[in-house]
Scaffold this motif. Sequence first.
Motif, PDB file in Angstrom:
ATOM      1  N   LEU A 153       6.701 -15.675   1.853  1.00  0.00           N
ATOM      2  CA  LEU A 153       6.203 -14.424   2.408  1.00  0.00           C
ATOM      3  C   LEU A 153       4.700 -14.353   2.141  1.00  0.00           C
ATOM      4  O   LEU A 153       4.262 -14.222   0.996  1.00  0.00           O
ATOM      5  CB  LEU A 153       6.904 -13.229   1.760  1.00  0.00           C
ATOM      6  N   LYS A 154       3.902 -14.468   3.207  1.00  0.00           N
ATOM      7  CA  LYS A 154       2.452 -14.421   3.083  1.00  0.00           C
ATOM      8  C   LYS A 154       1.892 -13.336   3.987  1.00  0.00           C
ATOM      9  O   LYS A 154       1.905 -13.466   5.211  1.00  0.00           O
ATOM     10  CB  LYS A 154       1.831 -15.769   3.442  1.00  0.00           C
ATOM     11  N   LEU A 155       1.399 -12.277   3.349  1.00  0.00           N
ATOM     12  CA  LEU A 155       0.823 -11.143   4.073  1.00  0.00           C
ATOM     13  C   LEU A 155      -0.601 -10.869   3.605  1.00  0.00           C
ATOM     14  O   LEU A 155      -1.134  -9.785   3.839  1.00  0.00           O
ATOM     15  CB  LEU A 155       1.687  -9.894   3.862  1.00  0.00           C
ATOM     16  N   ARG A 156      -1.224 -11.836   2.980  1.00  0.00           N
ATOM     17  CA  ARG A 156      -2.553 -11.678   2.408  1.00  0.00           C
ATOM     18  C   ARG A 156      -3.587 -11.322   3.482  1.00  0.00           C
ATOM     19  O   ARG A 156      -3.478 -11.702   4.627  1.00  0.00           O
ATOM     20  CB  ARG A 156      -2.954 -12.986   1.711  1.00  0.00           C
ATOM     21  N   ALA A 157      -4.629 -10.594   3.023  1.00  0.00           N
ATOM     22  CA  ALA A 157      -5.785 -10.271   3.867  1.00  0.00           C
ATOM     23  C   ALA A 157      -5.393  -9.510   5.129  1.00  0.00           C
ATOM     24  O   ALA A 157      -5.673  -9.923   6.250  1.00  0.00           O
ATOM     25  CB  ALA A 157      -6.567 -11.535   4.217  1.00  0.00           C
ATOM     26  N   ASN A 158      -4.735  -8.393   4.919  1.00  0.00           N
ATOM     27  CA  ASN A 158      -4.461  -7.427   5.978  1.00  0.00           C
ATOM     28  C   ASN A 158      -4.880  -6.051   5.466  1.00  0.00           C
ATOM     29  O   ASN A 158      -5.707  -5.950   4.559  1.00  0.00           O
ATOM     30  CB  ASN A 158      -2.980  -7.456   6.367  1.00  0.00           C
ATOM     31  N   ASN A 159      -4.320  -5.006   6.042  1.00  0.00           N
ATOM     32  CA  ASN A 159      -4.667  -3.646   5.624  1.00  0.00           C
ATOM     33  C   ASN A 159      -3.418  -2.865   5.202  1.00  0.00           C
ATOM     34  O   ASN A 159      -3.320  -1.659   5.430  1.00  0.00           O
ATOM     35  CB  ASN A 159      -5.379  -2.907   6.771  1.00  0.00           C
ATOM     36  N   PHE A 160      -2.493  -3.553   4.575  1.00  0.00           N
ATOM     37  CA  PHE A 160      -1.265  -2.892   4.132  1.00  0.00           C
ATOM     38  C   PHE A 160      -1.556  -1.953   2.965  1.00  0.00           C
ATOM     39  O   PHE A 160      -2.445  -2.203   2.144  1.00  0.00           O
ATOM     40  CB  PHE A 160      -0.223  -3.927   3.718  1.00  0.00           C
ATOM     41  N   VAL A 161      -0.760  -0.890   2.898  1.00  0.00           N
ATOM     42  CA  VAL A 161      -0.914   0.111   1.838  1.00  0.00           C
ATOM     43  C   VAL A 161       0.454   0.407   1.226  1.00  0.00           C
ATOM     44  O   VAL A 161       1.483  -0.109   1.671  1.00  0.00           O
ATOM     45  CB  VAL A 161      -1.528   1.414   2.387  1.00  0.00           C
ATOM     46  N   GLY A 162       0.440   1.252   0.223  1.00  0.00           N
ATOM     47  CA  GLY A 162       1.681   1.703  -0.382  1.00  0.00           C
ATOM     48  C   GLY A 162       1.913   1.107  -1.764  1.00  0.00           C
ATOM     49  O   GLY A 162       1.176   0.226  -2.220  1.00  0.00           O
ATOM     50  N   GLU A 163       2.924   1.624  -2.432  1.00  0.00           N
ATOM     51  CA  GLU A 163       3.270   1.162  -3.772  1.00  0.00           C
ATOM     52  C   GLU A 163       4.232  -0.012  -3.693  1.00  0.00           C
ATOM     53  O   GLU A 163       5.331   0.102  -3.149  1.00  0.00           O
ATOM     54  CB  GLU A 163       3.900   2.295  -4.586  1.00  0.00           C
TER      55      GLU A 163
END
Length: 776
Positions: free
Chosen positions: A353-363
């Motif tokens: 699972l690679k979601l690096r360098a985006n604009n995701f938010v949340g805990e």
Amino acid sequence: MIKHNKETPTLISSANTAPSPSNSHAIVFNHQQPLRRCQLTTLNNHSLYLVVFGILLLYCHASAACNEMDRASLSSLSLNVSNLNWSSSGDCCSWEGVQCDGNDRVTRLWLPARGLRGSISPSFSKLTKLTQLDLSHNCLSGPLPDGFFSSFTTLQIVDLSFNCLSGPLPISATLPITLHTLDLSSNQFNGSIQSSFLRPAMNLRSFNVSNNSFTGGIPSSICVSVSPSIVTLDFSDNGFQGPIGQGFGACEKLEVLRAGFNFLSGPLPDDIYSAGALQEIFLPRNELNGPIGESVINLANLRILALFGNEFSGLIPNGIGKLSNLEQLLLHVNSFNGTLPQSLMNCTSLKVLKLRANNFVGELSALDFSKLQQLIKVDLGNNYFNGSLPASLFSCKALNAIGLASNQLEGEILPDIVALQSLSFLSLSNNTLTNIRGAFQILRGCKNLSTILVSMNFFGEALPNVESFEGFQNLRILALGGCQLTGQIPNWLKQMTKLEALGLSHNKLTGSIPGWMGNLPNLFYLDLSVNFLLGDFPKELIRLPELSSQPIADLIDLSYLELPLFVLRKNASNLQYNRLAYLPPAIYLGSNSLTGNIPVEIGQMKFIRILDLSDNSFSGTIPDQISTLTNMEKLDLSGNNLSGKIPASLKNLNFLSYFSVANNNLHGLIPAGGQFDTFSNSSYEGNLGLCGPILQRTCFDSSSSTRPLGSRRRSPNTKLIVGLLFGILFVVGVISTVLVLWMLTSRRIVTRDDHDIFDLETVSDNSASRISAEVG
């Protein structure tokens, strides 16, 4: 009874009575190799012998050679076949890599990795019965002959991959209807792929043209206009551009679609979600944009979704959890936003699972990772996640790499992480974690850890000063930069004998550089810059085996890191390293308070590529021995108290791309030639005694015999003026020195900023190599 063996024809005669020595006959027909051999055993009856002998002659004549036209075609090929058992005469069906049918027609030419050179001859077109052709992994060059494919009416497999074939695909050529596999990958083909070239191949199942220089659009209507049986399509690593057109939805059997590393643009076509057999969508490093459609849940067989390095935006579809077969979700380096859907935790087959360098938010701690028991790698770095480290993540026992760098995480490293006995790579840099002492007490329990990147955390804490931390036997990379840590370089580091890269820059460390650092057998990258270190340049560092011994340097591990390593330098983009061995051998000691001479023994560090001693208080001359460091790429001696001349021998450093001796007390002519012709005047500024064309400052040689006679003796007025000038320069120099010292003692430590984490996939050849963004 007569028995025939086609490979080595032998005729055997059986008789009821044993042959006597007087009337026995043995006749052997031994053709020159590699011709087939015929042998006649003993015959008692003379008439029977004649009959059989006649039959034998006919048999040998019929099977002594393959089809004459096929043999001539193979013999005339413009290939270097000297290492094959091919003969200019004889039966080509027995040649290496050649196979014939019952009519002695060549049907199979299978010569991968045989060192073949030259071009593919038009003579190939005469092998009209060819069904399988494999010339892959050779050194073939030039274009394909015109009409190359058109003559083969029975061709099923063509593999010409990994050669140097070039040019466009033959204009007049069309693929035969029988073809089901065509691999032209890893060549130098160019031009566009015309639909007319593909159209006759109604049975095509695999089409691979990756790693070439094709341009134009990709033929997305291939399943409509050519073959509905397509299973694999690979257009990766070319110059295809424009949008992905409609058409892939008609590919009912398509399992693999690859078109990464091109210049494709626009959104994903809606009908791509109708290709229900798809198992892999690989479209990274393009210019694609828009959201991932909610209809992606129709791709129930999808195992790999790789869209990284594009301009995608929007949310991850809420229904993504229905993709129960999904193993790799690679969406890093895009503009996705919002929170991660809870349903993502239902993708129980997920391994990467690679979601690096985006604009995701949340805990992150609100997500339950515990269902992802097959998860091996997770990289959520460079987003806007907040809260504490997710405890449920540490229940994923298969994890070997965790990347959570550059978020807004806080708190402490949890003891639960010790359960991850396979954990090798841990990146938590650029967050707000606390308790460095507790962190290392916990992490020593992760026995397989080879990489710890915790830079820009633990702000203002004291570096643990215990004698030893048991554990860390496998640690190769340690990054603790930018933490403003206090204390001295700790002795427990000397126990990490496998350490290869150490980053302690941008802290408040004091004291001297310990001599035991030179005893670390694998250390080749050391960054102690921007601290308050004192003392001389430690001569022990010169003994570092990785910088002074070629046999050791040759043994550097070339394996890939579990996740990329990012390196940042001021005024430069981040460098990405996928292998630790690609990190340049370097010593950074800049911006400290080091004094004394630069030791002449520094010439022993034969394999160093970067040496930064800038902004210290080194004095004396520049050692001429530096010119023996022939691998040197960057040399920064600026901001010291060095005197004397720049050694002319330094122009022999042929790989030197950056050089600075600015702001010293050097004098004399600046060397010319070699790389010195490429450096700007900023490399020499702040040295009033330097001269040469680059500074537009004329050099005056007191020993020159070409001076005008009247100028050999200065008048008293001239001496007075010169004396006043030097007096003024001396005062200015003293004031400048005081100002520089004041600035050094009152400098502020660089704190993290958003610009430190941009362009994480950008590799800049002009950057130096301090580990900063994730390694400090």
